[in-house]
Write a protein that holds these residues in place. Structure first.
Motif, PDB file in Angstrom:
ATOM      1  N   ASP A 134       0.604  -1.260   0.209  1.00 48.26           N
ATOM      2  CA  ASP A 134      -0.123  -0.016  -0.005  1.00 48.26           C
ATOM      3  C   ASP A 134       0.875   1.301  -0.014  1.00 48.26           C
ATOM      4  OD1 ASP A 134      -2.341   1.468  -0.128  1.00 48.26           O
ATOM      5  OD2 ASP A 134      -2.987   1.117   1.905  1.00 48.26           O
ATOM      6  N   ASP A 135       0.378   2.261  -0.264  1.00 46.64           N
ATOM      7  CA  ASP A 135       0.913   3.555  -0.406  1.00 46.64           C
ATOM      8  C   ASP A 135       1.948   3.716  -1.387  1.00 46.64           C
ATOM      9  OD1 ASP A 135      -0.626   4.694   1.352  1.00 46.64           O
ATOM     10  OD2 ASP A 135       0.305   4.595   3.323  1.00 46.64           O
TER      11      ASP A 135
ATOM     12  N   ASN B  54       0.392   1.155  -6.198  1.00 49.97           N
ATOM     13  CA  ASN B  54      -1.113   0.936  -6.358  1.00 49.97           C
ATOM     14  C   ASN B  54      -2.043   2.094  -5.447  1.00 49.97           C
ATOM     15  OD1 ASN B  54      -0.917  -1.459  -7.910  1.00 49.97           O
ATOM     16  ND2 ASN B  54       0.193  -2.243  -6.156  1.00 49.97           N
ATOM     17  N   LYS B  55      -1.111   2.467  -4.478  1.00 47.33           N
ATOM     18  CA  LYS B  55      -2.129   3.431  -3.516  1.00 47.33           C
ATOM     19  C   LYS B  55      -3.342   3.138  -3.179  1.00 47.33           C
ATOM     20  CE  LYS B  55       0.385   7.285  -5.248  1.00 47.33           C
ATOM     21  NZ  LYS B  55       0.500   8.702  -6.076  1.00 47.33           N
ATOM     22  N   TYR B  56      -3.426   1.988  -2.514  1.00 47.77           N
ATOM     23  CA  TYR B  56      -4.835   1.117  -2.116  1.00 47.77           C
ATOM     24  C   TYR B  56      -5.654   2.164  -1.254  1.00 47.77           C
ATOM     25  CZ  TYR B  56      -2.955  -2.960  -4.213  1.00 47.77           C
ATOM     26  OH  TYR B  56      -2.545  -3.884  -5.125  1.00 47.77           O
ATOM     27  N   ARG B  57      -4.919   2.785  -0.193  1.00 46.49           N
ATOM     28  CA  ARG B  57      -5.436   3.184   0.639  1.00 46.49           C
ATOM     29  C   ARG B  57      -6.441   4.604   0.355  1.00 46.49           C
ATOM     30  NH1 ARG B  57      -4.814   4.743   6.339  1.00 46.49           N
ATOM     31  NH2 ARG B  57      -5.067   6.904   6.851  1.00 46.49           N
ATOM     32  N   SER B  58      -5.899   5.227  -0.936  1.00 50.40           N
ATOM     33  CA  SER B  58      -6.499   6.498  -1.477  1.00 50.40           C
ATOM     34  C   SER B  58      -7.946   6.091  -1.709  1.00 50.40           C
ATOM     35  CB  SER B  58      -5.714   7.061  -2.499  1.00 50.40           C
ATOM     36  OG  SER B  58      -6.622   8.064  -3.131  1.00 50.40           O
ATOM     37  N   HIS B  59      -8.133   4.796  -2.361  1.00 50.76           N
ATOM     38  CA  HIS B  59      -9.230   4.358  -3.029  1.00 50.76           C
ATOM     39  C   HIS B  59     -10.209   3.862  -1.942  1.00 50.76           C
ATOM     40  CE1 HIS B  59      -8.084   4.242  -7.212  1.00 50.76           C
ATOM     41  NE2 HIS B  59      -6.734   3.517  -6.745  1.00 50.76           N
TER      42      HIS B  59
END
Length: 437
Positions: free
Chosen positions: A397-398, A401-406
């Motif tokens: 994460d971060d 792919n930046k999952y946290r933003s989604h």
């Protein structure tokens, strides 16, 4: 000066001998007959090479889109057709030499012509066949001059002179011929070692059924074996006693113990990392010093980490052994993360967990195994009720792919859709009347 005088004198002697031989050939009827045989052999070789070249070119030329081992072998063989003319002429001349010596007892002229055809074959090999830059350079400055000396009949004399010239380096003694032969053989051996290392590395890395650490270890072990064998062969070719190498190895061991211990520690640590396989290329790691990144390369001395902003960090292998390392990829690609959010005190907080879990579970990258999204009450703040959402994803994460933003977008949209307020800090101010005077 004496050495230069000897060289000049020897060269003049060779020129004088060559002049006498040429003059003898010009006035000898037997020599003229051998020149005629040479011309006949060359013309016959041209006719045979022309017909064979046309037929073999048609046979060896693959289709433009042809692939595979057989097509590659045919393309590799095509340039060798340039050798047909000199090699056929050499074969015909060798046959003519044996007949001439049997019938007339002499064949110096035709033997010279045979050597000239061999020289032409060497030139054709370097000019039309060899494409590798290093081998082409070696052929141009080594193979062609040696073939020219052989054609002129001077190779044996020069070889003998070089063999008699001694070179001393401390307790090691060898001839100038051994030195030259060692330089040429060493160049060839280490070029062959580099080529073999590249081929074996490509073959090993293509074996996806092996663990990355196993592949890296196999590549490095193969590299050590190839260049170790090349070095030992070179020492044998140069005629150097291997006991001197043993003494050098002992001195090197002392040097490692005294001044190169960090390099040795990093080298041994790199081998341990490859053998254990707990950290390998492609893993995302965090070191005790705060460095984070994906391992993109493992060398004998260090590992190279690539951060998400494109920077490369070179970390000595010893740090992976002696300090704490967090590997986010070692036990698989699933990783758990969390996202914090708050709602106002006016909210029915019993509705929030199910609402948020359903909204986040709908995201395609959120996993249901080993556990689905889990929304938990985290505490009661001054201005809000605080929650934390735990979720599992494949990857880091971060980062890329930046999952946290989604996930945060999904939480925001779910709360807004239900009319649930996410409060900002608030303060209640009480104004007390001033005391009576």
């Amino acid at each position: 000066m004496d050495t230069q005088s000897e060289v000049i004198t020897q060269a003049l002697d060779w020129l004088d001998q060559a002049g006498h031989i040429a003059l003898g050939w010009l006035v000898s009827p037997a020599a003229w007959s051998q020149f005629a045989l040479l011309a006949l052999a060359y013309l016959l070789a041209r006719v045979m090479a022309g017909r064979l070249s046309a037929a073999l070119t048609k046979l060896l030329t693959p289709k433009a889109d042809a692939q595979g081992l057989f097509a590659t072998a045919r393309r590799f063989a095509l340039p060798f057709l340039a050798l047909l003319l000199p090699l056929i002429a050499y074969a015909l001349t060798a046959t003519g030499e044996s007949l001439t010596r049997t019938m007339f007892g002499s064949g110096e002229v035709i033997a010279f012509g045979k050597r000239v055809f061999l020289f032409l074959a060497a030139r054709a090999l370097v000019s039309h066949v060899i494409t590798d830059p290093f081998l082409h350079l070696l052929g141009k400055y080594v193979l062609i001059p040696v073939a020219a000396l052989y054609a002129l009949g001077l190779l044996d004399q020069i070889t003998l002179a070089l063999a008699e010239t001694r070179v001393e380096l401390g307790n090691i003694q060898f001839s100038a011929l051994s030195l030259i032969r060692g330089v040429i053989a060493g160049s060839l051996l280490f070029w062959l070692g580099s080529w073999s290392n590249r081929q074996s590395a490509s073959y090993i890395k293509a074996k996806q059924e092996l663990r990355p650490a196993t592949r890296e270890l196999a590549v490095k072990a193969t590299e050590i074996v190839i260049f170790g064998v090349a070095f030992l062969l070179l020492m044998s070719i140069m005629g150097i006693d291997l006991t001197a190498i043993a003494l050098l190895g002992g001195a090197l061991g002392v040097g490692i113990g005294l001044g190169l211990q960090q390099i040795a520690a990093n080298f041994i640590s790199g081998i341990i990392l490859l053998v254990e396989g707990q950290t390998t290329v492609g893993d995302y790691v965090e070191l005790d010093g705060g460095e984070k990144g994906t391992i993109v390369k493992m060398t004998a001395r260090a590992c190279v980490l690539e951060t998400f902003d494109g920077k490369w960090i070179v970390v000595p292998n010893e740090h992976f052994i002696t300090s704490r390392v967090i590997n986010y990829s070692d036990q698989g690609s699933a990783n758990r993360y969390q996202a914090e959010f708050s709602v106002s005190y006016d909210t029915d907080i019993n509705r929030v967990p199910a609402l948020i879990e359903a909204a986040v579970a709908a995201l395609p990258f959120v996993l249901q195994h080993p556990d689905g999204p889990d929304c938990e009450l985290d505490g009661f703040g001054e201005s809000s009720v605080d929650f934390v959402l735990e979720y599992w994803v494949n990857g880091i994460d971060d980062g890329l792919n930046k999952y946290r933003s989604h996930v945060l977008f999904a939480i925001w949209n779910a709360l807004k859709a239900e009319g649930i307020e996410m409060p900002f800090p608030q303060r209640v101010v009480h104004l007390r009347p001033a005391p009576a005077a």
